[in-house]
Scaffold this active site. Structure first.
Site, PDB file in Angstrom:
ATOM      1  N   HIS A  57      -1.055  -4.019   4.626  1.00  0.00           N
ATOM      2  CA  HIS A  57      -0.674  -2.648   4.945  1.00  0.00           C
ATOM      3  C   HIS A  57       0.774  -2.339   4.556  1.00  0.00           C
ATOM      4  O   HIS A  57       1.656  -3.185   4.626  1.00  0.00           O
ATOM      5  CB  HIS A  57      -0.883  -2.361   6.430  1.00  0.00           C
ATOM      6  CG  HIS A  57      -0.045  -3.184   7.341  1.00  0.00           C
ATOM      7  ND1 HIS A  57       1.253  -2.871   7.656  1.00  0.00           N
ATOM      8  CD2 HIS A  57      -0.317  -4.325   8.021  1.00  0.00           C
ATOM      9  CE1 HIS A  57       1.741  -3.758   8.489  1.00  0.00           C
ATOM     10  NE2 HIS A  57       0.822  -4.678   8.728  1.00  0.00           N
ATOM     11  N   ASP A  58       0.981  -1.122   4.089  1.00  0.00           N
ATOM     12  CA  ASP A  58       2.307  -0.569   3.786  1.00  0.00           C
ATOM     13  C   ASP A  58       3.020  -1.286   2.652  1.00  0.00           C
ATOM     14  O   ASP A  58       4.248  -1.211   2.537  1.00  0.00           O
ATOM     15  CB  ASP A  58       3.188  -0.554   5.044  1.00  0.00           C
ATOM     16  CG  ASP A  58       2.566   0.260   6.169  1.00  0.00           C
ATOM     17  OD1 ASP A  58       2.571   1.501   6.068  1.00  0.00           O
ATOM     18  OD2 ASP A  58       2.037  -0.340   7.122  1.00  0.00           O
ATOM     19  N   GLY A  78       2.061  -7.647   4.854  1.00  0.00           N
ATOM     20  CA  GLY A  78       2.454  -6.255   5.039  1.00  0.00           C
ATOM     21  C   GLY A  78       3.882  -5.981   4.611  1.00  0.00           C
ATOM     22  O   GLY A  78       4.751  -6.849   4.672  1.00  0.00           O
TER      23      GLY A  78
END
Length: 259
Positions: free
Chosen positions: A120-121, A138
């Protein structure tokens, strides 16, 4: 090629008329798929995904899936935004965002080999190659034209600089500066990514300058600030500026040099 009869396209998904979707694939409501994209068999495109043009997604890949974060709740999901001309091979998994409003961002012309992953991100630039099972935790940032070899694991919040290469089965726990070749159970800088620099059109003069800067930074015995200042003075050029700015902006520290 059209939409295979066994594919599920949920109401609310937006597909350009030229998109093809293979057997047993699922495109969730809210997903946006751009012109000329090819979605092959057993793919799942989650609703947070926004995909540009002419991407290929191979068998079993999952894009925009729930992050592997124990604190995740569906209402916290942020987009996965993908550019153009990316190739996602079998079993690739890219998570949607959760922590930042812009979410997970993938640029254009990236090649993701089987079972590679971005958490994520993450922010990924253009023309990068991720070999089999290369893994980004992440919040990792990857610049342009890097090569991550098989079974590379990059710790969260690390950065990979432009034209860097990470050797196979390397754990990256700190930032990898641009143009570098790193290797080791924990990544250490072992030289320059000469092959990548040549392919990128870097001249012998430019490569020599990069080497001189890194020699000064890592082997002169000077403190980092003094070494960087001397590098700017003695070896002026855009490559020097890229290295200096990368090191100065590092939050996790930069990988060390292996003599």
């Amino acid at each position: 090629m059209g939409i295979h009869p066994s594919a599920i396209i949920e109401e609310g998904a937006e597909l350009h008329p030229s998109v093809s979707v293979g057997p047993y694939s699922i495109v969730e409501s809210g997903a946006v798929i751009g012109e000329g994209c090819r979605i092959e068999s057993c793919v799942r495109i989650f609703g947070s995904t926004r995909m540009g043009a002419h991407n290929r997604v191979c068998h079993g890949a999952t894009l925009g899936s729930e992050p592997q974060d124990l604190g995740f709740k569906p209402e916290l999901a942020r987009p996965l935004v993908i550019g153009d001309h990316n190739h996602f091979k079998e079993g690739v998994n890219i998570s949607c965002g959760i922590k930042s409003e812009s979410g997970t961002r993938i640029g254009s012309h990236n090649y993701w080999m089987a079972f590679s992953h971005a958490g994520h991100d993450c922010i990924v630039g253009d023309h990068n190659i991720f070999a089999n099972t290369a893994t980004l935790a992440g919040h990792v940032e990857v610049a342009d034209r890097t090569f991550l070899s098989g079974q590379v694991a990059v710790h969260q919040f690390c950065r990979i600089g432009a034209y860097a290469m990470v050797a196979g089965v390397t754990g990256v726990a700190q930032d990898v500066p641009p143009f570098a070749l790193v290797d080791g159970h924990r990544a250490r800088m072992v030289g320059l990514n000469v092959v990548g620099l040549r392919r990128g059109g870097f001249s012998q003069e430019q490569r020599t300058r990069i080497k001189a800067v890194y020699r000064l930074v890592f082997r002169s015995g000077l403190r980092s600030g003094e070494a960087l200042a001397r590098a700017e003075q003695e070896y002026p050029g855009p490559e020097t500026q890229a290295i200096v700015q990368f090191i100065q902006s590092s939050r996790r520290g930069v990988v060390s040099f292996q003599a």
